[in-house]
Motif scaffolding. Structure first.
Motif, PDB file in Angstrom:
ATOM      1  N   THR A   4      25.382  -8.324  -1.194  1.00 49.39           N
ATOM      2  CA  THR A   4      25.131  -8.075  -2.573  1.00 49.39           C
ATOM      3  C   THR A   4      24.001  -7.807  -3.193  1.00 49.39           C
ATOM      4  O   THR A   4      23.391  -6.975  -3.753  1.00 49.39           O
ATOM      5  CB  THR A   4      25.813  -9.356  -3.482  1.00 49.39           C
ATOM      6  N   PHE A   5      22.963  -8.982  -2.731  1.00 53.68           N
ATOM      7  CA  PHE A   5      21.474  -8.882  -2.960  1.00 53.68           C
ATOM      8  C   PHE A   5      20.975  -7.739  -2.432  1.00 53.68           C
ATOM      9  O   PHE A   5      19.923  -6.978  -3.294  1.00 53.68           O
ATOM     10  CB  PHE A   5      20.947 -10.113  -2.916  1.00 53.68           C
ATOM     11  N   VAL A   6      21.312  -7.378  -1.165  1.00 49.03           N
ATOM     12  CA  VAL A   6      20.588  -6.122  -0.444  1.00 49.03           C
ATOM     13  C   VAL A   6      20.958  -5.071  -1.154  1.00 49.03           C
ATOM     14  O   VAL A   6      20.096  -3.927  -1.605  1.00 49.03           O
ATOM     15  CB  VAL A   6      20.754  -6.001   0.881  1.00 49.03           C
ATOM     16  N   PHE A   7      22.240  -5.022  -1.475  1.00 48.76           N
ATOM     17  CA  PHE A   7      22.789  -3.811  -2.125  1.00 48.76           C
ATOM     18  C   PHE A   7      22.125  -3.367  -3.484  1.00 48.76           C
ATOM     19  O   PHE A   7      21.721  -2.394  -3.802  1.00 48.76           O
ATOM     20  CB  PHE A   7      24.345  -3.420  -2.238  1.00 48.76           C
ATOM     21  N   LEU A   8      22.041  -4.634  -4.384  1.00 47.64           N
ATOM     22  CA  LEU A   8      21.443  -4.351  -5.493  1.00 47.64           C
ATOM     23  C   LEU A   8      20.082  -4.198  -5.517  1.00 47.64           C
ATOM     24  O   LEU A   8      19.495  -3.151  -6.334  1.00 47.64           O
ATOM     25  CB  LEU A   8      21.711  -5.735  -6.589  1.00 47.64           C
ATOM     26  N   PHE A   9      19.343  -4.576  -4.634  1.00 50.22           N
ATOM     27  CA  PHE A   9      18.048  -4.125  -4.453  1.00 50.22           C
ATOM     28  C   PHE A   9      17.843  -2.793  -4.206  1.00 50.22           C
ATOM     29  O   PHE A   9      17.141  -2.011  -4.850  1.00 50.22           O
ATOM     30  CB  PHE A   9      17.374  -4.887  -3.434  1.00 50.22           C
ATOM     31  N   LEU A  10      18.429  -2.213  -3.396  1.00 50.36           N
ATOM     32  CA  LEU A  10      18.454  -0.895  -2.774  1.00 50.36           C
ATOM     33  C   LEU A  10      19.060  -0.042  -3.939  1.00 50.36           C
ATOM     34  O   LEU A  10      18.301   1.033  -4.086  1.00 50.36           O
ATOM     35  CB  LEU A  10      19.285  -0.604  -1.414  1.00 50.36           C
ATOM     36  N   ALA A  11      20.014  -0.401  -4.704  1.00 52.20           N
ATOM     37  CA  ALA A  11      20.481   0.406  -5.907  1.00 52.20           C
ATOM     38  C   ALA A  11      19.330   0.786  -6.874  1.00 52.20           C
ATOM     39  O   ALA A  11      19.298   1.658  -7.473  1.00 52.20           O
ATOM     40  CB  ALA A  11      21.637  -0.119  -6.495  1.00 52.20           C
ATOM     41  N   LEU A  12      18.774  -0.659  -7.304  1.00 51.68           N
ATOM     42  CA  LEU A  12      17.723  -0.436  -8.265  1.00 51.68           C
ATOM     43  C   LEU A  12      16.484   0.103  -7.795  1.00 51.68           C
ATOM     44  O   LEU A  12      15.908   1.044  -8.490  1.00 51.68           O
ATOM     45  CB  LEU A  12      17.374  -2.045  -8.665  1.00 51.68           C
ATOM     46  N   PHE A  13      16.224   0.198  -6.592  1.00 50.13           N
ATOM     47  CA  PHE A  13      14.927   0.884  -5.895  1.00 50.13           C
ATOM     48  C   PHE A  13      15.044   2.327  -6.028  1.00 50.13           C
ATOM     49  O   PHE A  13      14.475   3.120  -6.345  1.00 50.13           O
ATOM     50  CB  PHE A  13      14.631   0.524  -4.415  1.00 50.13           C
ATOM     51  N   ILE A  15      17.501   3.923  -7.995  1.00 52.16           N
ATOM     52  CA  ILE A  15      17.270   4.376  -9.463  1.00 52.16           C
ATOM     53  C   ILE A  15      15.806   4.489  -9.940  1.00 52.16           C
ATOM     54  O   ILE A  15      15.831   5.378 -10.557  1.00 52.16           O
ATOM     55  CB  ILE A  15      17.984   3.419 -10.253  1.00 52.16           C
ATOM     56  N   LEU A  16      14.916   3.668  -9.559  1.00 49.70           N
ATOM     57  CA  LEU A  16      13.687   3.799  -9.899  1.00 49.70           C
ATOM     58  C   LEU A  16      13.089   5.005  -9.191  1.00 49.70           C
ATOM     59  O   LEU A  16      12.200   5.864 -10.058  1.00 49.70           O
ATOM     60  CB  LEU A  16      12.886   2.556  -9.330  1.00 49.70           C
ATOM     61  N   VAL A  17      13.417   5.230  -8.298  1.00 52.26           N
ATOM     62  CA  VAL A  17      12.567   6.483  -7.342  1.00 52.26           C
ATOM     63  C   VAL A  17      12.994   7.851  -8.030  1.00 52.26           C
ATOM     64  O   VAL A  17      12.364   8.757  -8.364  1.00 52.26           O
ATOM     65  CB  VAL A  17      12.990   6.493  -5.809  1.00 52.26           C
ATOM     66  N   LEU A  18      14.564   7.634  -8.546  1.00 48.19           N
ATOM     67  CA  LEU A  18      14.923   9.039  -9.030  1.00 48.19           C
ATOM     68  C   LEU A  18      14.489   9.114 -10.525  1.00 48.19           C
ATOM     69  O   LEU A  18      14.199  10.400 -10.834  1.00 48.19           O
ATOM     70  CB  LEU A  18      16.506   9.002  -9.062  1.00 48.19           C
ATOM     71  N   GLU A  19      14.156   8.078 -11.014  1.00 39.54           N
ATOM     72  CA  GLU A  19      13.794   8.387 -12.315  1.00 39.54           C
ATOM     73  C   GLU A  19      12.097   8.559 -12.192  1.00 39.54           C
ATOM     74  O   GLU A  19      11.796   9.487 -13.315  1.00 39.54           O
ATOM     75  CB  GLU A  19      13.801   6.891 -13.234  1.00 39.54           C
TER      76      GLU A  19
END
Length: 52
Positions: A4-13, A15-19
């Motif tokens: 869960t933490f790995v998935f959240l970290f990847l998802a936030l990363f 999102i940051l890259v796309l933004e």
């Protein structure tokens, strides 16, 4: 729990890259518009100076 933490970290990363990519694209488009306007101004100033 760890996944869960790995998935959240990847998802936030991602999102940051796309933004960030979106912000750079918007900035690039704005610079292209400004360049076109500056070229128009330059051409109109050249025409006025050649007429004088």
């Amino acid at each position: 729990m760890m996944f869960t933490f790995v998935f959240l970290f990847l998802a936030l990363f991602l999102i940051l890259v796309l933004e960030t990519m979106s912000m750079y694209r918007d900035r690039h488009e704005m610079m292209l518009k400004q360049t076109a306007l500056l070229e128009e101004i330059r051409d109109s100033v050249k025409e006025v100076s050649e007429d004088a």
